[in-house]
Design a protein around this motif. Sequence first.
Motif, PDB file in Angstrom:
ATOM      1  N   GLN A 248     -10.500   1.347  -3.280  1.00  0.00           N
ATOM      2  CA  GLN A 248     -10.508   2.257  -3.601  1.00  0.00           C
ATOM      3  C   GLN A 248     -10.140   2.140  -4.969  1.00  0.00           C
ATOM      4  OE1 GLN A 248      -6.992   4.358  -1.238  1.00  0.00           O
ATOM      5  NE2 GLN A 248      -8.670   5.478   0.394  1.00  0.00           N
TER       6      GLN A 248
ATOM      7  N   THR B 298      -2.063   4.183   3.878  1.00  0.00           N
ATOM      8  CA  THR B 298      -3.646   3.307   3.415  1.00  0.00           C
ATOM      9  C   THR B 298      -2.999   2.051   2.716  1.00  0.00           C
ATOM     10  OG1 THR B 298      -4.331   4.978   2.233  1.00  0.00           O
ATOM     11  CG2 THR B 298      -4.916   2.884   1.770  1.00  0.00           C
TER      12      THR B 298
ATOM     13  N   LEU C 156      -6.645  -1.990   1.071  1.00  0.00           N
ATOM     14  CA  LEU C 156      -7.628  -0.626   1.815  1.00  0.00           C
ATOM     15  C   LEU C 156      -7.227  -0.057  -0.254  1.00  0.00           C
ATOM     16  CD1 LEU C 156      -9.583   1.592   2.421  1.00  0.00           C
ATOM     17  CD2 LEU C 156      -7.554   2.693   3.234  1.00  0.00           C
ATOM     18  N   LEU C 157      -6.361  -0.040  -0.600  1.00  0.00           N
ATOM     19  CA  LEU C 157      -5.837   0.410  -1.291  1.00  0.00           C
ATOM     20  C   LEU C 157      -6.845  -0.347  -3.222  1.00  0.00           C
ATOM     21  CD1 LEU C 157      -4.503   2.272  -3.699  1.00  0.00           C
ATOM     22  CD2 LEU C 157      -3.188   0.864  -3.348  1.00  0.00           C
TER      23      LEU C 157
ATOM     24  N   GLY D 256       0.822  -1.409   0.287  1.00  0.00           N
ATOM     25  CA  GLY D 256       0.458  -0.516  -0.369  1.00  0.00           C
ATOM     26  C   GLY D 256       0.854   1.598   0.449  1.00  0.00           C
TER      27      GLY D 256
END
Length: 218
Positions: free
Chosen positions: A43, A35, A39-40, A31
């Motif tokens: 996104q 982040t 989570l990346l 990441g």
Amino acid sequence: MTELAPREKLMLMGAEVLSDAELLAIFLRTGISGTSVLLLAHQMLNEFGSLYRIMTASKEELGQIKGVGSAKMTQLYAIAELGRRFFASQLARENVMENPQVTRLYLQSVLAHQEREVFMALFLDNQHRVLQAQKMFSGSIASVEVHPREIVREALKLNAAAVILAHNHPSGIAEPSRADREITGKVGQACALLNIRLLDHLVIGHGEFTSFAERGWL
């Protein structure tokens, strides 16, 4: 219980149980500050809408995502190309009429992300195995000029017994136009004169396709 990281989850439970975000996170590897890689991945999926859109995105589009640099781009492009080559290798060994899903996935991987119309032909032997998949003509955003004689000439050169046509609609909508139906008829007539069967014409959109054979148009 602490949730398993994607790599650990894959090793313990198999790749098929992973979500799209978890699979993507494995290939992104890391990441960015503040982040996590998972989570990346989430996104990116929210931004693009699907794994397919991520894998076919341009460098400019990927470059707008914070944390996606040249290293991650090359990994994503390599994965996409690996998928295309995997489907191509399957086509070379199988009867495409017995496994039409592989044919469609291959054609979608090659055509769906093209910014202009590209017209392809799959030339098949008498057991419906692919002798060659070839991009025959390229056009504009809205149209492509197709020459039936060039398709027939290539089929004769390869001693093909059958042909499957395919082209993309950059708009993403896979509904065939009147011109699509007319050129399909002309190619079919040219092939029939030499006992070459036209098995299908697939129009490829974004995540969708239309088969002339399934609509009863051949």
